[in-house]
Design an enzyme around this catalytic site. Sequence first.
Site, PDB file in Angstrom:
ATOM      1  N   TYR A 180     -16.135 -33.963 -19.247  1.00 34.80           N
ATOM      2  CA  TYR A 180     -15.338 -34.568 -20.207  1.00 34.80           C
ATOM      3  C   TYR A 180     -14.679 -33.724 -21.329  1.00 34.80           C
ATOM      4  CZ  TYR A 180     -13.923 -37.723 -23.997  1.00 34.80           C
ATOM      5  OH  TYR A 180     -13.523 -38.433 -25.176  1.00 34.80           O
ATOM      6  N   SER A 223      -7.082 -36.427 -27.896  1.00 37.43           N
ATOM      7  CA  SER A 223      -8.227 -35.496 -27.316  1.00 37.43           C
ATOM      8  C   SER A 223      -9.281 -35.599 -28.361  1.00 37.43           C
ATOM      9  CB  SER A 223      -7.513 -34.057 -27.505  1.00 37.43           C
ATOM     10  OG  SER A 223      -8.447 -33.027 -27.015  1.00 37.43           O
ATOM     11  N   LYS A 238     -10.572 -32.709 -22.476  1.00 37.20           N
ATOM     12  CA  LYS A 238      -9.910 -32.785 -23.505  1.00 37.20           C
ATOM     13  C   LYS A 238      -9.444 -31.584 -24.122  1.00 37.20           C
ATOM     14  CE  LYS A 238     -10.767 -36.959 -24.178  1.00 37.20           C
ATOM     15  NZ  LYS A 238      -9.422 -37.801 -24.131  1.00 37.20           N
TER      16      LYS A 238
END
Length: 250
Positions: free
Chosen positions: A225, A189, A229
């Site tokens: 994005y 992550s 995560k």
Amino acid sequence: DSIIWLNQIILYYYYNIAKMSTTGWLYHLIKNQWTVPVPEQKATFDGQTVIVTGANTGLGLEAAKYMVTHGAAKVIMACRSLTKGEAAKTALEKECEKKDVLEVWSLDLASYPSIADFTKKVETELDRLDVLICNAGINYPKFELINNIESTLAVNVVSTFMLAILLLPKLKKTAERNPQATPHLAIVSSDTHYSQSLDKEYQNTGEGIFDQLNDPKRANMSSRYMLSKLMDVLLTQQLVAHLPADYPVI
């Protein structure tokens, strides 16, 4: 495209600053990026088999290098581009002065058949699997669909966990056949997830989370994005919660 990427960078910093004071954010950035040394690594992977996705560049490449230099018997570099994967393999072999450890296998997380073929190959061709590092991901600023899911979520979340779940039995079998083995699954992550909340894009109206996030009219791609995560963190927690307490994979 340059303007889109610049806009994404600006918004990324905005979202991070919005979560804390400017001074606090600068302290966080400087402390973590430039002042905190990487801890000395002493773990070895003697005799182990490791898979690293997205291993031809960035964190994946460094992870593959670490495994090669710390005793791994086999390191599978799972890459979308075999050409780039082979080039990275050649460079690593030269740098590490080790042969017959690295292998490049094809894996395209944008393709369900590719994931299925890869997992089948793992099951049939590998005697064991000790470490799976799900590192591959994309950061694409435009809204596109892959398998009817927005591309960043499709690759970074859905396909990543599909691969992980399909290979969990192989990791578990390795532990059962080798009492000294402690298989590991790692979902990579990013601390950018701290800047996100599902509340920004998802409203509890009865409509599914992915249905809402797949709506191009509502999609905020500048933070997608980071949101992917966050979802990686949440789904990893849920994966652990749904496995037995004595499940032999970390």
